[in-house]
Design a protein around this motif. Structure first.
Motif, PDB file in Angstrom:
ATOM      1  N   VAL A 107       0.761  -1.239   0.094  1.00  0.00           N
ATOM      2  CA  VAL A 107       0.035   0.035   0.049  1.00  0.00           C
ATOM      3  C   VAL A 107       1.081   1.180  -0.008  1.00  0.00           C
ATOM      4  CG1 VAL A 107      -1.826  -1.125   1.211  1.00  0.00           C
ATOM      5  CG2 VAL A 107      -0.269   0.150   2.672  1.00  0.00           C
ATOM      6  N   SER A 108       0.274   2.530  -0.310  1.00  0.00           N
ATOM      7  CA  SER A 108       1.083   3.469  -0.203  1.00  0.00           C
ATOM      8  C   SER A 108       1.315   4.024   1.081  1.00  0.00           C
ATOM      9  CB  SER A 108       0.310   4.732  -0.969  1.00  0.00           C
ATOM     10  OG  SER A 108      -0.883   5.339  -0.160  1.00  0.00           O
ATOM     11  N   THR A 109       2.480   4.768   1.495  1.00  0.00           N
ATOM     12  CA  THR A 109       2.758   5.237   2.847  1.00  0.00           C
ATOM     13  C   THR A 109       1.472   6.030   3.545  1.00  0.00           C
ATOM     14  OG1 THR A 109       5.139   5.380   2.069  1.00  0.00           O
ATOM     15  CG2 THR A 109       4.488   6.339   4.113  1.00  0.00           C
ATOM     16  N   SER A 110       1.076   6.890   2.629  1.00  0.00           N
ATOM     17  CA  SER A 110      -0.202   7.666   3.178  1.00  0.00           C
ATOM     18  C   SER A 110      -1.391   6.663   3.538  1.00  0.00           C
ATOM     19  CB  SER A 110      -0.624   8.580   2.171  1.00  0.00           C
ATOM     20  OG  SER A 110      -1.111   8.031   0.989  1.00  0.00           O
ATOM     21  N   THR A 111      -1.713   5.407   2.806  1.00  0.00           N
ATOM     22  CA  THR A 111      -2.439   4.642   3.290  1.00  0.00           C
ATOM     23  C   THR A 111      -2.464   3.952   4.427  1.00  0.00           C
ATOM     24  OG1 THR A 111      -3.246   4.221   0.750  1.00  0.00           O
ATOM     25  CG2 THR A 111      -3.843   2.473   2.408  1.00  0.00           C
ATOM     26  N   TRP A 112      -1.095   3.506   4.290  1.00  0.00           N
ATOM     27  CA  TRP A 112      -0.441   2.764   5.675  1.00  0.00           C
ATOM     28  C   TRP A 112      -0.605   3.776   6.860  1.00  0.00           C
ATOM     29  CZ3 TRP A 112       0.194  -1.216   8.555  1.00  0.00           C
ATOM     30  CH2 TRP A 112       0.892  -0.931   9.677  1.00  0.00           C
ATOM     31  N   GLU A 113      -0.384   4.787   6.966  1.00  0.00           N
ATOM     32  CA  GLU A 113      -0.300   6.074   7.888  1.00  0.00           C
ATOM     33  C   GLU A 113      -1.919   5.954   8.485  1.00  0.00           C
ATOM     34  OE1 GLU A 113       1.998   6.894   9.973  1.00  0.00           O
ATOM     35  OE2 GLU A 113       3.310   6.248   8.610  1.00  0.00           O
ATOM     36  N   ARG A 114      -2.938   6.061   7.361  1.00  0.00           N
ATOM     37  CA  ARG A 114      -4.239   6.105   7.596  1.00  0.00           C
ATOM     38  C   ARG A 114      -4.674   5.205   8.193  1.00  0.00           C
ATOM     39  NH1 ARG A 114      -8.135   4.334   4.943  1.00  0.00           N
ATOM     40  NH2 ARG A 114      -6.941   4.241   2.978  1.00  0.00           N
ATOM     41  N   LEU A 115      -4.547   3.706   7.834  1.00  0.00           N
ATOM     42  CA  LEU A 115      -4.670   2.618   8.356  1.00  0.00           C
ATOM     43  C   LEU A 115      -4.547   2.562   9.604  1.00  0.00           C
ATOM     44  CD1 LEU A 115      -4.370  -0.077   5.247  1.00  0.00           C
ATOM     45  CD2 LEU A 115      -6.498   0.625   6.140  1.00  0.00           C
ATOM     46  N   LYS A 116      -3.230   2.725  10.088  1.00  0.00           N
ATOM     47  CA  LYS A 116      -2.583   2.508  11.404  1.00  0.00           C
ATOM     48  C   LYS A 116      -3.208   3.466  12.319  1.00  0.00           C
ATOM     49  CE  LYS A 116       1.363   4.247  12.047  1.00  0.00           C
ATOM     50  NZ  LYS A 116       2.908   4.474  12.216  1.00  0.00           N
ATOM     51  N   ARG A 117      -3.382   4.679  11.964  1.00  0.00           N
ATOM     52  CA  ARG A 117      -4.003   5.693  12.637  1.00  0.00           C
ATOM     53  C   ARG A 117      -5.563   5.468  12.961  1.00  0.00           C
ATOM     54  NH1 ARG A 117      -3.658   9.679   9.373  1.00  0.00           N
ATOM     55  NH2 ARG A 117      -5.730   9.535   8.735  1.00  0.00           N
ATOM     56  N   ASP A 118      -6.325   5.291  11.836  1.00  0.00           N
ATOM     57  CA  ASP A 118      -7.660   5.011  12.099  1.00  0.00           C
ATOM     58  C   ASP A 118      -8.062   3.828  13.200  1.00  0.00           C
ATOM     59  OD1 ASP A 118      -8.104   7.241  10.817  1.00  0.00           O
ATOM     60  OD2 ASP A 118      -8.650   6.373   9.119  1.00  0.00           O
ATOM     61  N   GLY A 119      -7.042   2.719  12.727  1.00  0.00           N
ATOM     62  CA  GLY A 119      -7.371   1.597  13.497  1.00  0.00           C
ATOM     63  C   GLY A 119      -8.471   0.429  12.695  1.00  0.00           C
ATOM     64  N   LYS A 120      -8.750   1.214  11.597  1.00  0.00           N
ATOM     65  CA  LYS A 120     -10.081   0.464  11.151  1.00  0.00           C
ATOM     66  C   LYS A 120      -9.426  -0.152   9.543  1.00  0.00           C
ATOM     67  CE  LYS A 120     -13.617   3.412  12.708  1.00  0.00           C
ATOM     68  NZ  LYS A 120     -14.623   4.242  12.509  1.00  0.00           N
ATOM     69  N   GLU A 121      -8.946  -1.365   9.476  1.00  0.00           N
ATOM     70  CA  GLU A 121      -8.869  -1.869   8.217  1.00  0.00           C
ATOM     71  C   GLU A 121     -10.082  -2.302   7.377  1.00  0.00           C
ATOM     72  OE1 GLU A 121     -10.559  -4.892  10.017  1.00  0.00           O
ATOM     73  OE2 GLU A 121      -9.078  -3.668  11.071  1.00  0.00           O
ATOM     74  N   LYS A 122      -9.782  -2.132   6.212  1.00  0.00           N
ATOM     75  CA  LYS A 122     -10.912  -2.681   5.242  1.00  0.00           C
ATOM     76  C   LYS A 122     -10.646  -3.895   5.166  1.00  0.00           C
ATOM     77  CE  LYS A 122      -7.542  -1.814   1.442  1.00  0.00           C
ATOM     78  NZ  LYS A 122      -7.402  -2.309   0.209  1.00  0.00           N
ATOM     79  N   HIS A 123     -11.200  -4.878   4.284  1.00  0.00           N
ATOM     80  CA  HIS A 123     -11.206  -6.214   4.093  1.00  0.00           C
ATOM     81  C   HIS A 123      -9.819  -6.175   3.449  1.00  0.00           C
ATOM     82  CE1 HIS A 123     -15.773  -7.483   4.860  1.00  0.00           C
ATOM     83  NE2 HIS A 123     -15.042  -6.982   5.856  1.00  0.00           N
ATOM     84  N   LEU A 124      -9.043  -7.171   3.846  1.00  0.00           N
ATOM     85  CA  LEU A 124      -7.517  -7.067   3.295  1.00  0.00           C
ATOM     86  C   LEU A 124      -7.702  -7.780   1.861  1.00  0.00           C
ATOM     87  CD1 LEU A 124      -5.411  -7.821   6.412  1.00  0.00           C
ATOM     88  CD2 LEU A 124      -5.645  -5.494   4.985  1.00  0.00           C
ATOM     89  N   SER A 125      -6.816  -7.576   0.969  1.00  0.00           N
ATOM     90  CA  SER A 125      -6.997  -8.465  -0.393  1.00  0.00           C
ATOM     91  C   SER A 125      -6.237  -9.885  -0.009  1.00  0.00           C
ATOM     92  CB  SER A 125      -6.152  -7.766  -1.330  1.00  0.00           C
ATOM     93  OG  SER A 125      -4.708  -7.674  -1.066  1.00  0.00           O
ATOM     94  N   GLN A 126      -6.483 -10.760  -1.197  1.00  0.00           N
ATOM     95  CA  GLN A 126      -5.780 -11.864  -1.004  1.00  0.00           C
ATOM     96  C   GLN A 126      -4.375 -11.788  -0.954  1.00  0.00           C
ATOM     97  OE1 GLN A 126      -6.916 -14.275  -4.477  1.00  0.00           O
ATOM     98  NE2 GLN A 126      -5.914 -16.356  -3.455  1.00  0.00           N
TER      99      GLN A 126
END
Length: 142
Positions: A54-73
């Motif tokens: 994922v992009s660094t900005s996406t990682w930071e958002r996921l980490k901060r929000d604590g809400k992961e989407k359904h991860l891909s295969q």
């Protein structure tokens, strides 16, 4: 005709994360495990993002929000491989080397004098699976 079912028992199905229901069920716990692994290994945001693809900005958002989407295969496969590496290293080493090893330069041909993290970032899932096999082989004395 002889019954041979007892000679060839059915093997359990291999987890491939292709079913949406499996991905939905596993994403939360997998993402939580990945965040802990990132912390234990002392990875940068850029490294964590690259390993998860994922992009660094996406990682930071996921980490901060604590809400992961359904991860891909692919993402679940990546996390599974890295958790296997983590587990194997902690069985192999009884000290902090288990968490330092992934970032150390390695002379083994598999790593071409780079760190396991750098090699996995460069080559993705195939290298992650190779690193996991390598750690398992070393741990098993092969």
């Amino acid at each position: 005709m002889l019954a041979t079912a007892h000679l060839f028992p059915k093997l359990p199905e291999r987890q491939d994360f292709s079913a949406e229901a499996d991905r939905a069920r596993l994403s939360k716990v997998a993402f939580k495990a990945y965040k802990r692994l990132v912390e234990q290994w002392g990875l940068t945001g850029q490294q964590a993002a690259a390993l998860l693809d994922v992009s660094t900005s996406t990682w930071e958002r996921l980490k901060r929000d604590g809400k992961e989407k359904h991860l891909s295969q692919d993402q679940l496969t990546r996390i599974s491989a890295m958790v296997g590496i983590y587990k194997g290293l902690h069985l192999l080493f009884a000290d902090d080397m288990a968490d330092r090893w992934p970032k150390l330069e390695n002379k083994a041909p598999l790593f071409a004098r780079s760190s396991p993290i750098a090699s996995m970032m460069k080559s993705g899932i195939p290298q992650m699976l190779e690193v996991r096999r390598y750690v398992d082989a070393v741990r098993g004395g092969l």
